[in-house]
Design a protein around this motif. Structure first.
Motif, short mmCIF file in Angstrom:
data_model
loop_
_atom_site.label_atom_id
_atom_site.label_comp_id
_atom_site.label_asym_id
_atom_site.label_seq_id
_atom_site.Cartn_x
_atom_site.Cartn_y
_atom_site.Cartn_z
N GLN A 105 25.79 92.68 0.69
CA GLN A 105 26.06 92.91 -0.73
C GLN A 105 25.16 92.05 -1.61
N ALA A 106 24.94 90.80 -1.20
CA ALA A 106 24.06 89.92 -1.96
C ALA A 106 22.63 90.46 -1.96
N ALA A 107 22.18 90.99 -0.82
CA ALA A 107 20.83 91.53 -0.73
C ALA A 107 20.67 92.80 -1.56
N LEU A 108 21.72 93.58 -1.68
CA LEU A 108 21.65 94.77 -2.52
C LEU A 108 21.60 94.40 -4.00
N ARG A 109 22.20 93.27 -4.35
CA ARG A 109 22.11 92.78 -5.74
C ARG A 109 20.76 92.11 -6.00
N HIS A 110 20.23 91.46 -4.97
CA HIS A 110 18.97 90.73 -5.07
C HIS A 110 18.07 91.19 -3.93
N GLU A 111 17.35 92.28 -4.12
CA GLU A 111 16.60 92.88 -3.02
C GLU A 111 15.61 91.91 -2.38
N TRP A 112 15.06 91.01 -3.15
CA TRP A 112 14.08 90.04 -2.64
C TRP A 112 14.67 89.15 -1.56
N LEU A 113 15.99 89.00 -1.54
CA LEU A 113 16.62 88.16 -0.52
C LEU A 113 16.29 88.65 0.88
N ALA A 114 16.16 89.97 1.04
CA ALA A 114 15.86 90.54 2.36
C ALA A 114 14.53 90.00 2.90
N ASP A 115 13.59 89.69 2.00
CA ASP A 115 12.29 89.19 2.43
C ASP A 115 12.35 87.74 2.89
N LEU A 116 13.42 87.04 2.55
CA LEU A 116 13.51 85.61 2.85
C LEU A 116 14.60 85.29 3.87
N LEU A 117 15.32 86.30 4.33
CA LEU A 117 16.34 86.07 5.35
C LEU A 117 15.70 85.83 6.70
N GLY A 118 16.35 85.02 7.51
CA GLY A 118 15.83 84.72 8.83
C GLY A 118 14.84 83.57 8.78
N GLY A 119 14.13 83.37 9.86
CA GLY A 119 13.18 82.27 9.90
C GLY A 119 13.88 80.93 10.05
N ARG A 120 13.29 79.92 9.43
CA ARG A 120 13.84 78.58 9.56
C ARG A 120 15.17 78.47 8.83
N PRO A 121 16.06 77.60 9.32
CA PRO A 121 17.40 77.48 8.72
C PRO A 121 17.33 77.06 7.25
N ALA A 122 18.27 77.57 6.46
CA ALA A 122 18.39 77.17 5.06
C ALA A 122 19.05 75.80 5.00
N LEU A 123 18.41 74.85 4.31
CA LEU A 123 18.87 73.47 4.33
C LEU A 123 19.54 73.04 3.03
N GLY A 124 19.64 73.94 2.07
CA GLY A 124 20.33 73.60 0.83
C GLY A 124 21.83 73.50 1.05
N ALA A 136 20.89 88.38 13.92
CA ALA A 136 19.72 89.22 14.15
C ALA A 136 20.05 90.68 13.81
N TYR A 137 21.26 91.12 14.17
CA TYR A 137 21.64 92.50 13.85
C TYR A 137 21.70 92.71 12.35
N PHE A 138 22.49 91.89 11.65
CA PHE A 138 22.69 92.25 10.24
C PHE A 138 21.47 91.96 9.37
N ILE A 139 20.64 90.99 9.75
CA ILE A 139 19.40 90.78 8.99
C ILE A 139 18.47 91.98 9.17
N GLY A 140 18.34 92.45 10.41
CA GLY A 140 17.50 93.63 10.65
C GLY A 140 18.03 94.86 9.94
N ALA A 141 19.34 95.07 9.97
CA ALA A 141 19.93 96.23 9.30
C ALA A 141 19.74 96.15 7.80
N ILE A 142 19.91 94.95 7.23
CA ILE A 142 19.72 94.77 5.79
C ILE A 142 18.28 95.05 5.40
N ARG A 143 17.34 94.53 6.17
CA ARG A 143 15.93 94.75 5.85
C ARG A 143 15.57 96.23 5.92
#
Length: 236
Positions: A97-116, A148-155
């Motif tokens: 739902q967050a990615a559908l509100r902010h499509e750019w989030l899909a481009d930044l999901l995954g990779g190194r852990p979020a440290l904020g 891995a599943y939901f990040i791939g599905a969201i992208r």
């Protein structure tokens, strides 16, 4: 020193802080994607000189980290479900739902852990329901598999949304436009499994597809956890 540890400088004539900078960057990204975000454009949105932003944020990558962390606050549920399956299901759907509100989030999901702080809170909310159900390595692999599943599905879903916007063709319009080519290729008999899927498969919407796939992955994780002994010292 990370952006999370570096103190903010004192304010000047135009009041600035990281919260305002990140809000402006998110607004730009929501309007035009990550390519619309630069420190210069954020400064213009805030009516401030670009060099002032460098006192708060050193690089665009740091800005992206802050943007992701801000949106991670939208992913955190108000109450943590007690059941691990429901907890992971809720987090996956809230991420979508967050990615559908902010499509750019899909481009930044995954990779190194979020440290904020919000990213760490999401990680904690992901791991905590599984704590004690198996050894830590099994828990980590379970979480990685679901993520891995939901990040791939969201992208994939966001890619389809962008393609529809770029072409002006809905999914069904695109299928109709390419229907003759697909029909001719299937008629060759070279793709029998694909032909069966096209002719006999049920077309479902993106939300149903996401939820079904997520349940299958959670079923697989549950089966794996059932074959593992509880973590040392955990109640049986």
């Amino acid at each position: 020193m990370t952006v999370w540890d570096r103190p903010e400088p004192p304010t000047r004539p135009v009041t600035l802080d990281r919260e305002r900078i990140v809000a402006a960057a998110i607004a730009l990204a929501d309007e035009g994607g990550l390519e619309a975000v630069s420190l210069r454009k954020v400064a213009a949105r805030l009516d401030a000189g670009p060099m002032r932003l460098y006192r708060y944020i050193s690089t665009k990558e740091e800005l992206f980290d802050l943007m992701v962390d801000e949106v991670q606050a939208e992913i955190l549920p108000e109450q943590q479900p007690g059941d691990w399956r429901e907890a992971l299901r809720v987090l996956a759907h809230r991420t979508r739902q967050a990615a559908l509100r902010h499509e750019w989030l899909a481009d930044l999901l995954g990779g190194r852990p979020a440290l904020g702080p919000n990213g760490l809170a999401v990680t904690e909310a992901t791991l905590a329901p599984l704590d004690g159900l198996a050894d830590v390595d099994t828990v980590m692999r379970a979480v990685e598999t679901v993520s891995a599943y939901f990040i791939g599905a969201i992208r994939r879903e966001i890619a389809n949304v962008r393609a529809e916007r770029a072409t002006g063709l809905s999914k069904h319009d695109w299928q109709r436009a390419h229907g003759p080519h697909v029909t001719n290729m299937l008629a060759t008999g070279r793709f029998p499994a694909l032909a069966k899927a096209v002719h006999d498969g049920t077309d479902v919407d993106a939300e149903t597809s996401f939820a079904t796939g997520l349940d299958w992955v959670l079923d697989a994780v549950a089966a794996r956890l059932a074959r593992r002994p509880p973590a040392t010292g955990a109640p049986r």
